[in-house]
Write a protein that holds these residues in place. Structure first.
Motif, PDB file in Angstrom:
ATOM      1  N   GLY A 136     111.364  39.791  61.303  1.00 56.55           N
ATOM      2  CA  GLY A 136     110.323  40.329  62.168  1.00 56.55           C
ATOM      3  C   GLY A 136     110.549  40.206  63.670  1.00 56.55           C
ATOM      4  N   HIS A 159     107.608  43.545  68.376  1.00 56.77           N
ATOM      5  CA  HIS A 159     106.758  43.574  67.184  1.00 56.77           C
ATOM      6  C   HIS A 159     106.077  42.232  66.904  1.00 56.77           C
ATOM      7  N   CYS A 160     106.014  41.368  67.914  1.00 53.68           N
ATOM      8  CA  CYS A 160     105.431  40.040  67.675  1.00 53.68           C
ATOM      9  C   CYS A 160     103.910  40.077  67.594  1.00 53.68           C
ATOM     10  N   LYS A 162     101.940  41.853  65.679  1.00 58.26           N
ATOM     11  CA  LYS A 162     101.500  41.868  64.279  1.00 58.26           C
ATOM     12  C   LYS A 162     102.239  40.829  63.439  1.00 58.26           C
ATOM     13  N   TYR A 163     103.516  40.598  63.734  1.00 62.82           N
ATOM     14  CA  TYR A 163     104.324  39.776  62.841  1.00 62.82           C
ATOM     15  C   TYR A 163     104.667  38.395  63.391  1.00 62.82           C
ATOM     16  N   ASN A 169     107.838  32.627  61.754  1.00 61.16           N
ATOM     17  CA  ASN A 169     108.778  33.298  60.850  1.00 61.16           C
ATOM     18  C   ASN A 169     109.927  32.418  60.383  1.00 61.16           C
ATOM     19  N   LEU A 219     110.739  40.044  55.803  1.00 60.98           N
ATOM     20  CA  LEU A 219     109.603  40.911  55.513  1.00 60.98           C
ATOM     21  C   LEU A 219     110.073  42.189  54.823  1.00 60.98           C
ATOM     22  N   GLY A 253     101.963  47.305  65.013  1.00 60.40           N
ATOM     23  CA  GLY A 253     103.203  46.551  64.853  1.00 60.40           C
ATOM     24  C   GLY A 253     103.730  46.134  66.201  1.00 60.40           C
TER      25      GLY A 253
END
Length: 485
Positions: A136, A159-160, A162-163, A169, A219, A253
């Motif tokens: 992610g 994209h941090c 949402k993920y 992670n 993911l 995202g």
């Protein structure tokens, strides 16, 4: 405070060569020179030695030797950091982990990967793609930065929102302590008993131990992803639109923002079709099922128009989506096309303060006589102002530093903090006195001492001495000393 080392360079090199390949114990200045700084090249220092071990046992022996002699150690990954966190110590050793570059295992059922710290961020997703998986966090430097460095700085990426960041992670970290012991923090489970040492290690900037292995979560690739690009004629409108997206219940995202300078520079390089006439640009990516994406894309398009967007365009293919992100991810180097030098800052603010902070920065830009290009993770408030300057003009870098300090202090004043993912390093060590009080800094020092009593791991970084803080607080921001202390 690191112990002063009086070790002779040649003798220290001789001892390292008893357990590390002699070709990878570097002591001549010509070969050491590339290691004198990280990505923040304004702060440089030549180390005593550079060593490149290739096994955990060699790292253990290296730490035991340095611990015995009181020699400072600075761990280094790819050198892409932007806070001088990997700047060497003049009496110390740079411990490069560049040879720890193997993907040890990918478990598609558990959706995990075991990695050596020198594995490039992008290489993880490239290898996992065969299983329909990816990693992610995706910093703009993902083509070069390493997972070990990502752990050290708690890196994020576009994209941090949402993920999550690196800390969200990873499952476990293997590390070598200052006295050469191997310990594992974290576990394969979603939770571990006891104190959360894994979170403590993430973002610790090489102050507590040497990371030798990382286990990350993977993911599944989403069924569909599309990007809405919206241009605005004012930064105020774009900033307000960011809050509007989240208020609508959409968790993109990625939700990124660029201002006019960054738009023009990125478009010249990537030819992504960015609206050059726009004062600000938002890139909003929605991913998920076909139905979910379609619903949220329509909502986002309508919302941007309601906030005064002058142009709205949605990607219609994977190639178009990738091109829109190419422009954003190449924005930092692309800004080099419009200025001889730039200074990349990294502060975080509440989303609701976005428009206010950007407006204040425009005022500061006029005050300091320096342009600033803004490229940042708007969705989670992680700002990356790029202050444009010319290091060949006497006094201009010092003025740039003062401008950067004011930006970070503004971030703290509105309820944010001085870093989101680049770390403190040397660059922001003075602003730690703005973010934290003496009691908090004392606790940081106590924590550091619990892991590293001699203070030989990355000395002078991350946490300032109370004396440094008192000196900084005694001065007006514009009078702050140029040296990092």
């Amino acid at each position: 405070m690191a112990t002063e080392s009086t070790v002779d360079r040649a003798e220290l090199a001789r001892r390292f060569r008893t357990f590390i390949d002699p070709d990878f114990v570097i002591e001549d200045d010509e070969t050491i020179r590339p290691y004198e700084c990280d990505g923040l090249s304004m702060y440089c220092e030549m180390p005593l030695l550079v060593v490149l071990p290739e096994t955990v046992e060699q790292v253990q022996q290296a730490m035991r030797l340095c611990h015995e002699l009181g020699v400072p150690v600075v761990a280094r990954g790819a050198g892409t950091g932007l806070s001088a966190g990997a700047m060497p110590h003049r009496d110390g050793v740079v411990l490069s982990l560049a040879k720890f570059n193997r993907i040890l295992e990918i478990d598609p059922l558990a959706r995990t990967a075991r990695l050596q710290p020198g594995v490039r961020n992008l290489a993880i997703s490239e290898e996992a793609a065969q299983y329909g998986l990816y990693y992610g966090p995706d910093p703009s430097s993902q083509i070069a930065c390493t997972i070990g460095g990502n752990v050290a700085e708690n890196s994020g990426g576009v994209h941090c929102l949402k993920y999550g960041l690196t800390v969200h992670n990873i499952l476990s970290v293997e590390m070598v302590t200052v006295d050469g012991e191997v310990v594992i923090v974290g576990s394969d489970g979603l939770d571990s008993c006891g104190m959360d040492l894994l979170a403590l290690m993430t973002g610790s900037e090489g102050l507590l131990g040497i990371v030798t292995e990382v286990k990350v979560k993977l993911l599944p690739k989403p069924e569909k992803a599309q990007v809405v690009m919206a241009g605005f004629d004012s930064i105020q409108n774009a900033g307000d639109a960011v809050g509007g997206v989240i208020a609508q219940g959409i968790i993109p995202g990625g939700l990124e923002m660029m201002d006019g300078y960054a738009i023009s520079a990125a478009e010249d390089f990537a030819h992504a079709g960015y609206p050059r006439e726009a004062a600000a640009l938002l890139l909003c990516e929605v991913d998920g099922t076909e139905e979910e994406v379609q619903e949220h894309i329509e909502q986002a398009e309508n919302l941007f128009r309601s906030f005064g967007a002058t142009s709205v365009r949605t990607s219609q293919s994977e190639q178009e989506r990738a091109l829109l992100w190419k422009g954003r991810k190449s924005a930092f180097p692309a800004v080099g096309r419009i200025s001889p030098d730039y200074y990349c800052m990294d502060g975080t603010i509440p989303r609701g303060q976005l428009a206010y902070v950007l407006t204040e920065m425009q005022k500061m830009s006029k005050e300091f006589g320096l342009r600033v290009a803004n490229v940042f993770h708007a969705g989670d408030g992680n700002m990356h102002p790029l202050i444009l300057f010319d290091s060949n003009v006497p006094g201009e870098f010092e003025r740039t530093e003062a401008f950067g300090s004011r930006i970070l202090e503004l971030c703290v004043r509105v309820g944010g903090c001085i870093t989101g993912e680049h770390g403190v390093g040397v660059e922001k060590i003075r602003q730690m006195a703005v973010q934290f009080g003496d009691l908090e800094l004392t606790q940081f020092h106590a924590l550091k001492a619990a892991f590293d009593p001699q203070g030989i791991l990355n000395p002078g970084k991350g946490v300032p001495t109370l004396r440094q803080c008192q000196e900084y607080r005694a001065l007006e921001p514009k009078q702050a000393p140029a040296e990092a202390g």
